[in-house]
Design an enzyme around this catalytic site. Structure first.
Site, PDB file in Angstrom:
ATOM      1  N   SER A  64      14.705  21.634 -16.166  1.00  0.00           N
ATOM      2  CA  SER A  64      13.498  22.405 -16.430  1.00  0.00           C
ATOM      3  C   SER A  64      13.918  23.732 -17.036  1.00  0.00           C
ATOM      4  O   SER A  64      14.963  24.279 -16.691  1.00  0.00           O
ATOM      5  CB  SER A  64      12.752  22.633 -15.117  1.00  0.00           C
ATOM      6  OG  SER A  64      11.936  23.783 -15.221  1.00  0.00           O
ATOM      7  N   LYS A 122      15.794  21.700 -10.980  1.00  0.00           N
ATOM      8  CA  LYS A 122      15.163  20.425 -11.351  1.00  0.00           C
ATOM      9  C   LYS A 122      16.084  19.471 -12.100  1.00  0.00           C
ATOM     10  O   LYS A 122      16.877  19.858 -12.928  1.00  0.00           O
ATOM     11  CB  LYS A 122      13.930  20.689 -12.247  1.00  0.00           C
ATOM     12  CG  LYS A 122      12.774  21.339 -11.551  1.00  0.00           C
ATOM     13  CD  LYS A 122      12.141  20.484 -10.470  1.00  0.00           C
ATOM     14  CE  LYS A 122      11.350  19.329 -11.045  1.00  0.00           C
ATOM     15  NZ  LYS A 122      10.179  19.787 -11.815  1.00  0.00           N
ATOM     16  N   GLU A 145       9.827   8.203 -16.960  1.00  0.00           N
ATOM     17  CA  GLU A 145       8.482   8.737 -17.178  1.00  0.00           C
ATOM     18  C   GLU A 145       7.976   8.365 -18.570  1.00  0.00           C
ATOM     19  O   GLU A 145       6.821   7.969 -18.749  1.00  0.00           O
ATOM     20  CB  GLU A 145       8.481  10.258 -17.015  1.00  0.00           C
ATOM     21  CG  GLU A 145       8.698  10.709 -15.582  1.00  0.00           C
ATOM     22  CD  GLU A 145       8.889  12.219 -15.506  1.00  0.00           C
ATOM     23  OE1 GLU A 145       7.920  12.952 -15.733  1.00  0.00           O
ATOM     24  OE2 GLU A 145      10.018  12.669 -15.248  1.00  0.00           O
ATOM     25  N   HIS A 192       0.836  -1.214   0.000  1.00  0.00           N
ATOM     26  CA  HIS A 192       0.000   0.000   0.000  1.00  0.00           C
ATOM     27  C   HIS A 192       0.868   1.259   0.000  1.00  0.00           C
ATOM     28  O   HIS A 192       0.430   2.307   0.469  1.00  0.00           O
ATOM     29  CB  HIS A 192      -0.957   0.036   1.193  1.00  0.00           C
ATOM     30  CG  HIS A 192      -1.672  -1.257   1.422  1.00  0.00           C
ATOM     31  ND1 HIS A 192      -2.880  -1.562   0.850  1.00  0.00           N
ATOM     32  CD2 HIS A 192      -1.306  -2.358   2.143  1.00  0.00           C
ATOM     33  CE1 HIS A 192      -3.255  -2.785   1.221  1.00  0.00           C
ATOM     34  NE2 HIS A 192      -2.306  -3.295   1.994  1.00  0.00           N
TER      35      HIS A 192
END
Ligand code: ARG
Length: 464
Positions: free
Chosen positions: A284, A290, A297, A163
């Protein structure tokens, strides 16, 4: 293209009174994407021609001319000199037309006892078979990369989750080995379906077979097929081999997606279990701090197109009457894109897995939070004679107490632990330690370093 009308009509017959319109030509042509079947098309044509000559259906001289012409065509394609024409619809007609230009009537005889229907089915199978072989190789390399990384981390403790809550301590190696299992099943699925891909449709001709005295077994042997498609209607219309491949590819993609999701999480600064080399990340344009895990992804995102292609192919087949229908031309782009996506993902991940930089101290610290060894304490009480449900309750009370103070179970004194059960002795602290927890799970499939090393050795032997 000046005499395109003549050339196109010649491709099938003089039956037509007008050319197709430009838009219909574009709509029906597949040469823009099926060119990549050229190598398979030439191989299959050569095997077909050889059989025709061996059976006396064409002359030896014709066969030799075809061999020569095909060598020229292959060189032209390799050097980018081959002129692909949309007027000739697909890869098959383009190559056949060029052959006839080069060697004359022998080229026109190649299509004896054959149709584009059995030709295209054969080409796709040949092409897919070699792509599967490449992916099998890559899948094995990927498993080896995971094993190499695992081999450095059988002692590296991290929290195992259920979980997404801290559950029990595991080693990072053990976590990686779960993916080795998944990719090894993917490997065996591909091996299994390769046998069904590897059957010869040629000889079915358009749909019923041919009136010429062909030898299908001979063509199958020349092309290394394991057997024949045994019903001519099925041979030209079936694409379930491609669907089956896409189903296996979808599972590979889903496995990549799960792994990717974890990499993304692990790289988030709040978790920071790992770092990835810069070559897999981007920055970024606005936020200078970043470092984004773009590759994982994208691998996660590309799962959508792979699974989508599976659905597309299933829908393509679902209402087709026997035998061949032009619908089947729509099999190629989804299949090609699936193969490309999986091959690229495999290649990139072999390198990416090797590049994972593990932040052992962060993993350990996270495993030390969240009462990951609470189950060990319950098991300890059971070994001392308490029933498991009672032990579970006693430990739950101990966790509540520790949590109130914001400390780990192992930070409670023996005296205080005894408040929850007087079965607890000094030896409890070994049980509450992360190392003790790991080491206790020493059986096949468990997270103990010894069990993990044995698992690594088993996989290495399999992959050797
Ligand atoms: N380009 C076609 C395909 O991909 C080849 C077979 C065409 N056959 C036909 N009867 N029109 O399916």
């Amino acid at each position: 293209m000046s005499n395109s009308l003549d050339r196109k009509q010649e491709a099938w017959s003089a039956r037509f009174n007008e050319p197709v319109s430009e838009i219909v030509k574009r709509y029906t042509a597949s040469v823009g994407f099926d060119q990549r079947l050229a190598d398979a098309d030439i191989k299959a044509s050569l095997a077909h021609a050889q059989m025709l000559s061996e059976r006396g259906i064409i002359t030896n001289a014709d066969f030799n001319a075809i061999v020569e012409g095909m060598a020229r065509i292959r060189a032209e394609i390799d050097h980018g000199a081959f002129v692909w024409s949309i007027d000739l619809e697909d890869v098959h007609l383009n190559i056949e037309r060029r052959l006839t230009q080069l060697v004359g009537d022998a080229g026109k005889r190649l299509h004896t006892a054959r149709s584009r229907n059995d030709q295209v089915a054969t080409d796709i199978r040949l092409w897919l078979r070699s792509e599967i072989d490449e992916q099998l190789k890559l899948l094995r390399q990927l498993q080896k990369a995971l094993l190499d990384q695992a081999g450095r981390h059988e002692q590296t403790v991290m929290p195992g989750f259920t979980h997404l809550q801290v559950a029990q301590p595991i080693s990072f190696a053990h976590h990686l080995l779960a993916y080795v299992e998944m990719f090894s099943r993917d490997e065996s699925r591909l091996c299994d379906l390769r046998r069904r891909v590897n059957r010869l449709p040629l000889g079915a001709a358009a749909l019923p077979g041919t009136s010429f005295p062909i030898d299908r077994e001979r063509v199958a042997a020349l092309l290394d097929f394991e057997g024949l498609c045994e019903n001519s209607l099925d041979a030209v219309s079936d694409r379930d081999f491609a669907i089956e491949y896409c189903a296996a590819a979808s599972l590979i993609a889903v496995h990549f997606s799960r792994l990717s999701e974890e990499l993304v999480l692990w790289m988030s600064p709040n978790i920071a279990f790992i770092d990835l080399p810069d070559r897999f990340c981007t920055g970024s344009s606005i936020m200078p701090q970043k470092k984004n895990p773009d590759v994982p992804e994208l691998a996660r995102g590309k799962t959508g197109r792979v699974v989508g292609h599976l659905m597309g192919l299933l829908m393509l087949m679902k209402a087709q009457p026997l035998a061949y229908n032009k619908d089947n031309q729509e099999d190629k782009e989804p299949l090609f894109d699936t193969v490309d996506t999986i091959t690229d993902s495999l290649r990139i991940y072999i390198d990416l897995i090797a590049g994972i930089m593990v932040r052992e101290e962060r993993m350990r610290e996270a495993a030390g939070r969240g009462y990951a060894t609470a189950t060990d304490l319950a098991d300890y009480l059971v070994r001392k004679g308490m029933a498991f449900r009672d032990a579970h309750e006693a430990v739950a009370l101990a966790v509540r107490e520790a949590d109130r103070e914001g400390i780990d179970l192992s930070a409670l004194s023996l005296e205080r632990l005894k408040e929850f059960s007087n079965l607890i002795e000094d030896d409890v602290y070994q049980v509450l330690s992360l190392e003790g927890s790991l080491a206790a799970r020493n059986h096949v499939g468990g997270t103990a370093p010894a069990a993990v090393l044995a698992a690594i050795a088993r996989h290495q032997k399999r992959l050797a």
